[in-house]
Design a protein around this motif. Structure first.
Motif, short mmCIF file in Angstrom:
data_model
loop_
_atom_site.label_atom_id
_atom_site.label_comp_id
_atom_site.label_asym_id
_atom_site.label_seq_id
_atom_site.Cartn_x
_atom_site.Cartn_y
_atom_site.Cartn_z
N UNK A 13 0.88 -1.17 0.00
CA UNK A 13 0.00 0.00 0.00
C UNK A 13 0.92 1.22 0.00
N UNK A 14 0.92 1.94 -1.14
CA UNK A 14 1.87 3.05 -1.29
C UNK A 14 1.13 4.37 -1.39
N UNK A 15 1.53 5.31 -0.57
CA UNK A 15 0.93 6.65 -0.64
C UNK A 15 2.05 7.66 -0.64
N UNK A 16 1.94 8.59 -1.51
CA UNK A 16 2.96 9.62 -1.67
C UNK A 16 4.38 9.03 -1.61
N UNK A 17 4.59 8.00 -2.46
CA UNK A 17 5.88 7.32 -2.64
C UNK A 17 6.40 6.64 -1.39
N UNK A 18 5.51 6.38 -0.46
CA UNK A 18 5.97 5.73 0.77
C UNK A 18 5.12 4.49 1.00
N UNK A 19 5.82 3.39 1.39
CA UNK A 19 5.08 2.17 1.69
C UNK A 19 4.47 2.34 3.07
N UNK A 20 3.12 2.35 3.10
CA UNK A 20 2.51 2.56 4.42
C UNK A 20 1.84 1.29 4.94
N UNK A 21 1.80 0.24 4.09
CA UNK A 21 1.18 -1.00 4.57
C UNK A 21 1.18 -2.05 3.46
N UNK A 22 0.43 -3.12 3.70
CA UNK A 22 0.36 -4.18 2.70
C UNK A 22 -0.97 -4.90 2.83
N UNK A 23 -1.40 -5.47 1.70
CA UNK A 23 -2.63 -6.28 1.76
C UNK A 23 -2.33 -7.61 1.08
N UNK A 24 -2.80 -8.68 1.69
CA UNK A 24 -2.54 -9.99 1.07
C UNK A 24 -3.87 -10.67 0.76
N UNK A 25 -3.86 -11.40 -0.37
CA UNK A 25 -5.04 -12.16 -0.80
C UNK A 25 -4.60 -13.61 -0.92
N UNK A 26 -5.31 -14.49 -0.26
CA UNK A 26 -4.94 -15.92 -0.36
C UNK A 26 -6.16 -16.73 -0.80
N UNK A 27 -5.87 -17.73 -1.58
CA UNK A 27 -6.97 -18.60 -2.03
C UNK A 27 -6.75 -20.01 -1.50
N UNK A 28 -7.83 -20.62 -1.01
CA UNK A 28 -7.71 -22.03 -0.61
C UNK A 28 -8.61 -22.91 -1.48
N UNK A 29 -9.26 -22.20 -2.39
CA UNK A 29 -10.13 -22.98 -3.29
C UNK A 29 -9.23 -23.75 -4.25
N UNK A 30 -9.52 -25.05 -4.42
CA UNK A 30 -8.63 -25.86 -5.25
C UNK A 30 -8.52 -25.34 -6.69
N UNK A 31 -9.54 -24.58 -7.14
CA UNK A 31 -9.48 -24.13 -8.53
C UNK A 31 -9.32 -22.63 -8.69
N UNK A 32 -8.96 -21.93 -7.60
CA UNK A 32 -8.75 -20.47 -7.78
C UNK A 32 -7.26 -20.15 -7.67
N UNK A 33 -6.72 -19.84 -8.78
CA UNK A 33 -5.30 -19.45 -8.82
C UNK A 33 -5.21 -18.03 -9.35
N UNK A 34 -4.46 -17.22 -8.66
CA UNK A 34 -4.31 -15.83 -9.12
C UNK A 34 -3.37 -15.76 -10.28
N UNK A 35 -3.71 -14.85 -11.22
CA UNK A 35 -2.85 -14.67 -12.37
C UNK A 35 -2.51 -13.20 -12.53
N UNK A 36 -1.72 -12.92 -13.59
CA UNK A 36 -1.18 -11.56 -13.77
C UNK A 36 -2.26 -10.48 -13.79
N UNK A 37 -3.37 -10.74 -14.55
CA UNK A 37 -4.39 -9.68 -14.63
C UNK A 37 -5.11 -9.50 -13.29
N UNK A 38 -5.12 -10.61 -12.48
CA UNK A 38 -5.66 -10.45 -11.12
C UNK A 38 -4.77 -9.49 -10.34
N UNK A 39 -3.48 -9.70 -10.56
CA UNK A 39 -2.52 -8.85 -9.85
C UNK A 39 -2.75 -7.37 -10.20
N UNK A 40 -2.96 -7.12 -11.51
CA UNK A 40 -3.18 -5.74 -11.95
C UNK A 40 -4.42 -5.15 -11.29
N UNK A 41 -5.49 -5.94 -11.29
CA UNK A 41 -6.74 -5.47 -10.70
C UNK A 41 -6.56 -5.22 -9.19
N UNK A 42 -5.94 -6.21 -8.53
CA UNK A 42 -5.78 -6.07 -7.07
C UNK A 42 -4.85 -4.91 -6.71
#
Ligand code: ADP
Length: 623
Positions: free
Chosen positions: A136-165
Motif C-alpha cells: 500500500x503506497x501513498x505519496x511514494x511511501x510504503x505505508x502497509x500491505x494487503x494480502x489475498x490468499x486462495x484455498x479454493x482448489x481451482x482459484x489461482x491468481x494470475x497476472x491480470x488479477x494482480x493488476x486489478x488487485x
C-alpha cells in the motif's frame, strides 16, 4: 490456467463497493474490516491488511477468512512467518521491498522451499493454494500491505488479477493516507488546543502573580506610611485617627479601632469611612448597640483569644444572621460590608483592642496576604500605644515632680526668710551683750541659711522657667563691675584664688542680677569640681559684636559623653555625695543666657579641667 477470480463486470462492482466503503469514514479499522468483508470470499478466501509506522512497527488492521475459525490459525501462521529472518513472501517482505508478490500455484515445489516445519504444517493445514501480496503506497511511501490468499482448489491468481488487485490496493492506500492525514490534523489541532490552554493557564498564573505582587507592594507601601505616622506623635489618640484615615481607602473602605478603657469597656477610638458622610453612621452603628463582649465571633472573640478573624466574603445570609433587628440589618446593608478582617492590638502581650477593616465591594476581598499585613500593622500600633502610654506615665510623673517642687519651694521661702531675719536680730543682740560664742555660731547659721535660700531660690526659678514666668529686669549696666562684685563675694569664703583676666570696658543691656547668677553658678562649679586646684580664671573679652566670658578651672573635667547633657534639668554626672548638688544650676544658667540671645557652652579635658563660656550680643537692646 485457473478460474478467473471474477469477471470484468463483477470486478467493477466489487471495486465500486470497496470505493464506496473506503471514503465514507476516517475510522481505519472499521473501514478496512468492511473492505476485507467485501474481498472475502469474492476475491479471496483469506485477506489481511497491515500498516507500518515510522518506527517500522507493523500493525495488523483487518483480517478476514471464509471460515472464521481459521482466523486464529492464519494469525498464527502470520506470527510465525514474520519472525523468520529469511522470509521470501508476506507482509514483512512486501513492506521491506515495496513490491507486489504473486505465487499463482502453491504446489509441492513451493512447499519444498519452506524449511520451517511448523510453518509448513500450518500452510498445509490452511490449505493455501494461491497468493497475492500488494504494497500500500501513498505519496511514494510504503505505508502497509494487503494480502489475498486462495484455498479454493481451482482459484489461482494470475497476472491480470494482480493488476486489478493493485488498483484495489491503490484505493485502499489512498483512503489510509487520507485517514492518516485526518488523524494527524486532529492530533495537531488537539495539540494546538492543549498549547492554547496551557498558554492561558500560564498567562492567568502570570497575571495572578502580578496582581498578587502588586498587592504585596501596595501593602508594604501602606505599612511604611503607617509606620511613619506612628512614629510622628506620642499622642496615640491623634495617631490612631491618622492610621484609620490612612487605611481608608488604601486598604479598606471602612476602618475602626477599638480599645478597652480602664473600666474594661470597649471604646471606639478611631473610625474612618471612604464616604465621609458614613463616618457618623458608623459611629451610630456602634452606639446603637454596645458590643456584647461574650459574642462568640467578631471583635469580642478577637479580644478573648488574641487571634485575628478574616471573612473574605460576607454573604447576605451572614448579615441576616448577625443583625438582631431589622433596623440594624438595614444599617449594616447601607454601610456596605463585603469582606472583613479583625486583628487584635496588644499591650504587655495582652489583647487590649482591635482594628476592623471592611471593604464594601465584593470585588476587593481580603486574603491571607492582607491579613499578614494587617497583623504587622497591628503589632506596630500596639508598640506605639505602649510607647505612648509609657511616655504619658513618665510625663505624668514629671508633672507631679514639677508641681511638688513648685509648691514646696514656695512654701519653704517664707519661713526661711523669717528665720534669716530672726538670725540677724539674734546676731545683733549677741553682739550687743558681747556673747562672742553666740555671734560665731549665729554667723555659721547665717551662712547655712544663705545656702538654703539659694537652693530655694533656684528651685523657684526652675518652676518659673517651666511655667514661662521667669521675670527679667533689663537695663544698661557695667559688666566689668558686675563680674568684680560677684567674684568678691564668692572669694570671701574659698581657698581658691579667683583671678579676673581682661575686661569688657562697656555697658551691656540685660538683667544684671540674672547674669550675675549665671557667673556665680559657673564660678561656684569651677571651685566645687576642682577640690585640689589653687585657682579659677575668669577671662573677659569681646569679639566682633559679642562679649565672651570664660570660667576656667583645673579640676576633674567632664567626659565627652556628658558634655551635651549637663545643661539638662536635674542632670548630674556623680549621683553620690562626693559633690553635693541638684543638677539645676547649669540648666537655669543656660535658660538665662538663652533669654539674652547668648550662648553657653563648655570645653573640657577630663582630669585636667573645664572651661565654661558664655557669650552675649553687645548691641542687644530691648527684645
Ligand atoms: P550641680 O553642680 O548642682 O550638680 P549643675 O547644673 O551646676 O548642677 O551641674 C551639672 C553637672 O555638671 C554637675 O553635677 C557636674 O557633674 C557637672 N559640672 C558642672 N560644672 C563642672 C565643672 N566645672 N567641672 C566638672 N564638672 C562640672
Amino acid at each position: 490456467m485457473g478460474v478467473k477470480i471474477a469477471v470484468a463486470e463483477e470486478r467493477q462492482k466489487i471495486f465500486d463497493a470497496i470505493n464506496g466503503v473506503l471514503f465514507t469514514s476516517f475510522n481505519k479499522i472499521l473501514t478496512l474490516k468492511k473492505v476485507t468483508k467485501l474481498i472475502v470470499p469474492r476475491l479471496a478466501d483469506y485477506c489481511r491488511i497491515a500498516v507500518v509506522n515510522d518506527r517500522n512497527e507493523i500493525r495488523e488492521l483487518a483480517v478476514n477468512h471464509t471460515n472464521p475459525k481459521h482466523v486464529t490459525l492464519v494469525t498464527e501462521l502470520y506470527d510465525n512467518y514474520k519472525n523468520l529472518h529469511k522470509v521470501q513472501y508476506g507482509i514483512a517482505q512486501i513492506l521491506k521491498s515495496g513490491k507486489p508478490e504473486i505465487i499463482s500455484k502453491i504446489d509441492k515445489t513451493v512447499l519444498s522451499t519452506i524449511k520451517n516445519p511448523k510453518l509448513l504444517q500450518i500452510v498445509k493445514k490452511v490449505g493455501l493454494k494461491s497468493y497475492i501480496g500488494i504494497p500500500l503506497i501513498a505519496r511514494h511511501k510504503v505505508i502497509g500491505a494487503i494480502t489475498f490468499s486462495s484455498i479454493k482448489p481451482d482459484r489461482f491468481y494470475e497476472k491480470d488479477d494482480l493488476l486489478f488487485l493493485k488498483e484495489v490496493g491503490k484505493r485502499i492506500a489512498l483512503a489510509l493516507d487520507n485517514a492518516n492525514l485526518y488523524e494527524q490534523a486532529i492530533l495537531a489541532n488537539k495539540q494546538a488546543q492543549i498549547e492554547k490552554e496551557r498558554l492561558e493557564i500560564v498567562q492567568n498564573a502570570v497575571s495572578l502573580e502580578t496582581t498578587y505582587r502588586k498587592q504585596i507592594e501596595h501593602n508594604l507601601k501602606f505599612l511604611a506610611e503607617a509606620s511613619k505616622v506612628l512614629s510622628s506623635s506620642l499622642d496615640y489618640q491623634t495617631t490612631l485617627n491618622s492610621i484609620a484615615s490612612l487605611a481608608v481607602p488604601k486598604i479598606a473602605d471602612w476602618c475602626g479601632i477599638d480599645i478597652l478603657d480602664e473600666q474594661g469597656e470597649l471604646q471606639q477610638v478611631a473610625v474612618a469611612h471612604k464616604d465621609p458622610k458614613k463616618v457618623q453612621w458608623a459611629k451610630e452603628f456602634r452606639k446603637s448597640e454596645p458590643i456584647d463582649l461574650t459574642a462568640p465571633t467578631g471583635l469580642p472573640n478577637v479580644l478573648r483569644t488574641g487571634k485575628s478573624e478574616i471573612y473574605p466574603l460576607i454573604t447576605d445570609e451572614m448579615l441576616v444572621m448577625s443583625a438582631k433587628t431589622p433596623e440594624r440589618l438595614q444599617l449594616m446593608s447601607s454601610l456596605g460590608i463585603a469582606s472583613v478582617m479583625i486583628v487584635p492590638l496588644f499591650a504587655h502581650r495582652k489583647p487590649i483592642g482591635g482594628i476592623t477593616f471592611v471593604t464594601s465591594e465584593t470585588r476587593r476581598r481580603y486574603n491571607k496576604s492582607d491579613l499578614a499585613m494587617a497583623e504587622e500593622l497591628a503589632s506596630r500600633i500596639s508598640l506605639a500605644i505602649e510607647n505612648a502610654r509609657l511616655y504619658k506615665g513618665s510625663q505624668d510623673a514629671i508633672n507631679l515632680r514639677d508641681d511638688f517642687i513648685s509648691v514646696a519651694s514656695h512654701e519653704l521661702k517664707t519661713p526661711v526668710t523669717s528665720v534669716k531675719i530672726f538670725t540677724q536680730v539674734l546676731q545683733q543682740h549677741a553682739q550687743q551683750i558681747g556673747d562672742q560664742k553666740a555671734v560665731k555660731y549665729l554667723q555659721k547659721m547665717d551662712t547655712q541659711l544663705n545656702k538654703l535660700t539659694d537652693l530655694i531660690f533656684n528651685l523657684l526659678n526652675i518652676s518659673k522657667i517651666q511655667a514661662g514666668r521667669m521675670e527679667y529686669k533689663e537695663k544698661m549696666f557695667d559688666f566689668d563691675q558686675m563680674v568684680k562684685d560677684v567674684v568678691d563675694v564668692l572669694g570671701q569664703s574659698v581657698r581658691h584664688k579667683l583671678i579676673i583676666e581682661g575686661s569688657i570696658n562697656q555697658k551691656i543691656y540685660g538683667d544684671e542680677d540674672r547674669l550675675g547668677q549665671v557667673l556665680s553658678n559657673l564660678v561656684s562649679n569651677a571651685i566645687k569640681y576642682s577640690p585640689n586646684a589653687e585657682k579659677v580664671l575668669i577671662k573677659l573679652s569681646s569679639l566682633n559684636d559679642k562679649i565672651i566670658v570664660a570660667v576656667q578651672d583645673f579640676g576633674i573635667g567632664i567626659g565627652v559623653s556628658h558634655l551635651d547633657k549637663i545643661f539638662e534639668r536635674f542632670y548630674r554626672i556623680y549621683a553620690d555625695k562626693t559633690f553635693p548638688g541638684l543638677g539645676i544650676g547649669l540648666y537655669i544658667s543656660s535658660e538665662i543666657v538663652k533669654r539674652h540671645n547668648g550662648d553657653l557652652w563648655v570645653e573640657s579635658d577630663p582630669g585636667k579641667g573645664s572651661t565654661f563660656y558664655f557669650s552675649l550680643p553687645i548691641s542687644r537692646k530691648e527684645k
